[in-house]
Design a protein around this motif. Structure first.
Motif, short mmCIF file in Angstrom:
data_model
loop_
_atom_site.label_atom_id
_atom_site.label_comp_id
_atom_site.label_asym_id
_atom_site.label_seq_id
_atom_site.Cartn_x
_atom_site.Cartn_y
_atom_site.Cartn_z
N VAL A 6 59.81 -63.42 10.91
CA VAL A 6 60.05 -62.23 11.68
C VAL A 6 60.07 -62.57 13.13
O VAL A 6 60.02 -62.47 13.64
CB VAL A 6 60.49 -61.51 10.63
CG1 VAL A 6 61.45 -60.16 11.65
CG2 VAL A 6 61.30 -62.30 9.61
N ARG A 7 58.17 -61.68 12.99
CA ARG A 7 57.48 -61.47 14.03
C ARG A 7 57.77 -62.80 14.73
O ARG A 7 57.95 -62.45 16.30
CB ARG A 7 56.41 -61.48 13.65
CG ARG A 7 55.25 -60.77 14.90
CD ARG A 7 54.13 -59.86 14.53
NE ARG A 7 54.14 -59.06 13.34
CZ ARG A 7 54.03 -59.15 12.24
NH1 ARG A 7 53.70 -60.27 11.75
NH2 ARG A 7 54.13 -58.47 11.52
N LEU A 8 57.36 -63.67 14.64
CA LEU A 8 57.07 -65.15 15.66
C LEU A 8 59.11 -65.43 16.48
O LEU A 8 58.61 -64.96 17.37
CB LEU A 8 57.26 -65.87 15.69
CG LEU A 8 56.86 -67.28 16.32
CD1 LEU A 8 55.95 -67.09 17.21
CD2 LEU A 8 56.52 -68.30 15.41
N ALA A 9 60.14 -65.32 16.21
CA ALA A 9 61.26 -64.81 16.21
C ALA A 9 61.68 -63.81 17.25
O ALA A 9 61.96 -63.85 18.07
CB ALA A 9 62.79 -65.24 15.46
N LEU A 10 61.13 -62.82 17.08
CA LEU A 10 61.21 -61.37 17.65
C LEU A 10 60.79 -61.61 19.60
O LEU A 10 61.23 -61.45 20.43
CB LEU A 10 60.91 -59.69 16.94
CG LEU A 10 61.95 -60.13 15.63
CD1 LEU A 10 61.31 -58.77 14.93
CD2 LEU A 10 62.90 -59.75 16.38
N MET A 11 59.70 -62.32 19.18
CA MET A 11 58.00 -62.47 20.74
C MET A 11 58.72 -63.22 21.14
O MET A 11 58.49 -63.12 22.21
CB MET A 11 56.93 -62.25 20.31
CG MET A 11 56.40 -61.96 18.89
SD MET A 11 54.95 -62.08 18.41
CE MET A 11 53.35 -63.11 20.08
N ASN A 12 59.53 -63.95 20.49
CA ASN A 12 60.53 -65.15 21.24
C ASN A 12 61.73 -64.90 21.93
O ASN A 12 62.47 -66.23 22.03
CB ASN A 12 59.70 -66.67 20.95
CG ASN A 12 57.80 -66.97 21.17
OD1 ASN A 12 58.06 -67.47 22.18
ND2 ASN A 12 57.79 -66.84 19.77
N ASN A 13 62.50 -64.25 21.35
CA ASN A 13 64.13 -64.13 21.48
C ASN A 13 64.99 -64.84 20.79
O ASN A 13 66.05 -65.84 21.09
CB ASN A 13 64.21 -64.07 22.76
CG ASN A 13 63.75 -62.60 24.13
OD1 ASN A 13 63.74 -62.14 23.28
ND2 ASN A 13 63.77 -62.83 25.19
N VAL A 14 63.92 -65.47 19.25
CA VAL A 14 64.88 -66.69 18.96
C VAL A 14 65.85 -65.39 17.49
O VAL A 14 65.37 -63.98 17.09
CB VAL A 14 63.75 -67.17 17.47
CG1 VAL A 14 64.05 -68.13 16.94
CG2 VAL A 14 63.06 -67.80 18.61
N ASP A 15 66.83 -66.08 17.38
CA ASP A 15 68.31 -64.92 16.88
C ASP A 15 67.83 -64.96 15.11
O ASP A 15 67.84 -66.72 15.79
CB ASP A 15 69.25 -65.39 17.61
CG ASP A 15 69.95 -64.80 16.98
OD1 ASP A 15 70.21 -63.45 16.76
OD2 ASP A 15 71.82 -64.50 17.42
N ILE A 16 67.69 -64.63 14.51
CA ILE A 16 67.90 -64.72 12.53
C ILE A 16 68.93 -64.39 12.18
O ILE A 16 69.51 -63.26 12.60
CB ILE A 16 66.94 -64.55 12.25
CG1 ILE A 16 65.52 -64.87 13.13
CG2 ILE A 16 67.10 -65.40 10.68
CD1 ILE A 16 63.80 -64.15 11.87
N ILE A 17 70.05 -65.10 11.85
CA ILE A 17 71.31 -65.12 11.45
C ILE A 17 71.72 -65.62 10.27
O ILE A 17 71.48 -66.11 9.75
CB ILE A 17 72.40 -65.77 12.27
CG1 ILE A 17 72.53 -65.35 13.70
CG2 ILE A 17 73.51 -64.90 11.46
CD1 ILE A 17 73.59 -66.46 14.62
N PHE A 18 71.81 -64.28 8.82
CA PHE A 18 72.57 -64.68 7.95
C PHE A 18 74.24 -64.66 7.33
O PHE A 18 74.69 -63.39 8.42
CB PHE A 18 71.96 -63.05 6.89
CG PHE A 18 69.96 -62.76 6.80
CD1 PHE A 18 69.16 -63.61 6.04
CD2 PHE A 18 69.94 -62.91 8.21
CE1 PHE A 18 68.07 -63.80 5.51
CE2 PHE A 18 68.24 -61.87 7.94
CZ PHE A 18 67.56 -62.52 7.24
#
Length: 338
Positions: free
Chosen positions: A56-68
């Motif tokens: 989650v942290r790596l996604a936030l740092m790279n503006n990667v959207d996580i969708i459920f």
């Protein structure tokens, strides 16, 4: 790149500053895949999978959207960084616009472009279907009349003509899907639109594709600094992302084109569908077929747009920024959606 985690027991975590995806296999040794964060735009989780806080942290740092996502593809929630896409001025103007004539102008533009996209798709069908050209011409003519009626509507507030707009849009949609059904191979024909659940495989593919598109439209709106919940035509519904439902209209053709191509090429079969209560749904294989085809249509194929060759996904993001700029500048809508 978009990553879809749709296998039970999948685990997403970080190794060597990269995402590592572990997928269970029959012999007990998980298959592993490593992907650099900068190559990923979105991670979609639609079944029983797990992810670590480091992921989650790596996604936030790279503006990667996580969708459920729900099983039908519609977004249920997302993990997104806490920054607004732009200044709050855009959202204030969006709310002001929703109460006056600007909402009328933008709504007529978006619904008008949706109907024109449908007409253009039917025109394309004529190229290889001359024996039924009279049938197709009749549908086009009737839909063009509806589009003209839409353009002629006048009001200072959207509430005064909202029901009329919905009626015109609904009639055009009925004519459009009647046409798609008519030209499909007999084994794929369907009896109108059906949702939640779909009654047939064609609608099941459409519904899942629209679910994917909803999440993408929400993202382009947020990046542009717009509020997904403040709509113009779709409004006043508690906890509904009304602007997503408004802004998506010209882009529904992306899903419809992708799905129609799959069915007209006879790439869909019974192995892609499973029966559920009162309907049918896509299984894992069906979702993979649609996701890969739609991603290619949106992210890989390029179109000529505003003087440049670019993906449809990029063009959609540009339209969102242009919408935000028009609100701030009080410039009103200008045509230009794909």
């Amino acid at each position: 790149m978009q990553i879809y985690l749709n296998t039970y027991g999948t685990y997403l975590h970080v190794k060597d500053d990269m995402f590592e995806i572990r997928v269970p296999v029959k012999d007990g040794v998980p298959a592993k895949q490593h992907i650099a964060a900068h190559k990923i735009k979105t991670i979609v989780i639609s079944t029983s999978a797990a992810l670590s806080t480091d992921a989650v942290r790596l996604a936030l740092m790279n503006n990667v959207d996580i969708i459920f996502a729900h099983a039908d593809g519609h977004p249920m929630g997302r993990i997104w960084h806490s920054k607004l896409g732009s200044t709050t001025k855009i959202r204030k103007r969006q709310l002001e616009a929703s109460l006056g004539s600007e909402a009328v102008a933008f709504t007529k533009l978006w619904i008008g472009e949706k109907i024109e996209n449908q007409c253009e798709f039917i025109r394309g069908l004529k190229k290889h279907r001359q024996p039924i050209s009279d049938y197709l011409n009749d549908k086009i003519s009737r839909m063009e009349d509806l589009s003209l009626s839409l353009r002629q509507l006048k009001a200072d507030k959207i509430d005064l003509i909202a029901d009329t707009i919905r009626g015109l849009e609904g009639t055009a949609g009925r004519l459009y899907f009647e046409t798609l059904n008519y030209v499909l191979p007999e084994m794929y024909q369907f009896n109108g639109r059906s949702m939640r659940p779909a009654k047939d495989s064609f609608n099941a593919f459409l519904n899942y594709g629209f679910g994917i598109l909803y999440s993408q439209v929400e993202k382009v709106l947020m990046i542009a600094g717009l509020d997904p919940y403040v709509g113009f035509l779709h409004r006043d519904d508690y906890n509904q992302k009304s602007m997503v439902y408004d802004f998506i209209e010209p882009y529904r053709i992306f899903v419809e084109t992708t799905v129609f191509r799959l069915f007209s090429a006879k790439k869909v079969n019974k192995a892609h569908i499973e029966e559920i209560t009162n309907g049918v749904s896509l299984n894992k294989e069906g979702k993979e077929l649609l996701v890969n085809s739609l991603n290619n249509f949106l992210e890989t194929e390029t179109v000529r747009y505003r003087g440049r060759n670019q993906s449809r996904a990029n063009a959609m993001q540009q339209d969102a920024h242009r919408f935000a700029n028009e609100l701030i500048q009080n410039a009103g809508p200008t045509p230009g959606h794909l």
